[in-house]
Design a protein around this motif. Sequence first.
Motif, PDB file in Angstrom:
ATOM      1  N   PRO A 151       0.822  -1.207   0.000  1.00 29.47           N
ATOM      2  CA  PRO A 151       0.000   0.000   0.000  1.00 29.47           C
ATOM      3  C   PRO A 151       0.857   1.259   0.000  1.00 29.47           C
ATOM      4  O   PRO A 151       1.949   1.288   0.571  1.00 29.47           O
ATOM      5  N   PHE A 152       0.340   2.301  -0.626  1.00 33.23           N
ATOM      6  CA  PHE A 152       1.083   3.548  -0.798  1.00 33.23           C
ATOM      7  C   PHE A 152       0.186   4.738  -0.481  1.00 33.23           C
ATOM      8  O   PHE A 152      -0.985   4.760  -0.872  1.00 33.23           O
ATOM      9  N   ALA A 153       0.735   5.724   0.217  1.00 28.38           N
ATOM     10  CA  ALA A 153       0.008   6.963   0.487  1.00 28.38           C
ATOM     11  C   ALA A 153       0.697   8.108  -0.238  1.00 28.38           C
ATOM     12  O   ALA A 153       1.864   8.408   0.019  1.00 28.38           O
ATOM     13  N   ASP A 154      -0.027   8.724  -1.154  1.00 24.12           N
ATOM     14  CA  ASP A 154       0.469   9.883  -1.893  1.00 24.12           C
ATOM     15  C   ASP A 154       0.237  11.120  -1.038  1.00 24.12           C
ATOM     16  O   ASP A 154      -0.908  11.463  -0.729  1.00 24.12           O
ATOM     17  N   LEU A 155       1.309  11.791  -0.651  1.00 24.45           N
ATOM     18  CA  LEU A 155       1.186  13.020   0.123  1.00 24.45           C
ATOM     19  C   LEU A 155       1.167  14.250  -0.784  1.00 24.45           C
ATOM     20  O   LEU A 155       0.510  15.239  -0.484  1.00 24.45           O
ATOM     21  N   ALA A 156       1.913  14.173  -1.879  1.00 24.68           N
ATOM     22  CA  ALA A 156       2.062  15.338  -2.749  1.00 24.68           C
ATOM     23  C   ALA A 156       0.754  15.710  -3.437  1.00 24.68           C
ATOM     24  O   ALA A 156       0.374  16.887  -3.473  1.00 24.68           O
ATOM     25  N   GLY A 157       0.074  14.717  -3.996  1.00 25.29           N
ATOM     26  CA  GLY A 157      -1.152  14.991  -4.744  1.00 25.29           C
ATOM     27  C   GLY A 157      -2.224  15.706  -3.937  1.00 25.29           C
ATOM     28  O   GLY A 157      -2.695  16.782  -4.319  1.00 25.29           O
ATOM     29  N   PRO A 158      -2.615  15.160  -2.785  1.00 26.88           N
ATOM     30  CA  PRO A 158      -3.692  15.799  -2.018  1.00 26.88           C
ATOM     31  C   PRO A 158      -3.326  17.164  -1.450  1.00 26.88           C
ATOM     32  O   PRO A 158      -4.205  17.985  -1.209  1.00 26.88           O
ATOM     33  N   VAL A 189      -2.362  10.427   5.716  1.00 29.15           N
ATOM     34  CA  VAL A 189      -1.729   9.127   5.970  1.00 29.15           C
ATOM     35  C   VAL A 189      -2.637   8.163   6.716  1.00 29.15           C
ATOM     36  O   VAL A 189      -2.651   6.961   6.433  1.00 29.15           O
ATOM     37  N   LEU A 190      -3.390   8.675   7.674  1.00 35.31           N
ATOM     38  CA  LEU A 190      -4.120   7.787   8.590  1.00 35.31           C
ATOM     39  C   LEU A 190      -5.123   6.851   7.913  1.00 35.31           C
ATOM     40  O   LEU A 190      -5.119   5.644   8.210  1.00 35.31           O
TER      41      LEU A 190
END
Length: 198
Positions: A151-158, A189-190
């Motif tokens: 699993p991956f969380a995109d921080l930049a996009g949002p 992230v959560l």
Amino acid sequence: MTRDLRLCLVGDSFTAGVGDETGAGWVGPVLAALRADGTDVTGYPLGIRRETSLDIARRWYPEVRARLRDGTDHRVVFSLGANDVSAPAGRRRVPQERTLEVVAGMLDEAHAAGWPAFVTGPPPGADAGWTDRALALSAAMAEVAASRAVPFADLAGPLAGDPAWAEAVRAGDGVHPDARGYRLLTDVVLPPLRAWLT
């Protein structure tokens, strides 16, 4: 047997919460939320300021292994890339292709050790160049993670177009946000991290 989760969160200054006047960063609130969910979690924040993926790759395995001796559920969160896309001398510190090789190698090592992994990309920056590089790296990192069913969380996009994030970074040191920015990181992230753990 009761689940006893040990979670190592490996990364850079954002993992360490640099700039957050409360000292909590995003790791503290994430761990608190998981405990409020009823998850018995012991979290180990392993963030070091200014480290690139190359630096993290050299140290992460022994640091994690030393902390995952106990418990019944051992997992690793890799949160990196901000220093790779940083370009203080006009050139990014780590070429994107090299970052992707390093991320793939760490995920393969974690898999071989039996530690499920989760990855986040870099957050956006205060300038357009940083943000563009972060967006590109995040998209490519997501593909590397997906190819390994991680699993991956995109921080930049949002956060790239969020004025609240930009304001929090300006209120910080121009790279790291203040506490308001870390709350935004926590909100991104959560949810995927919670889904991964439950």
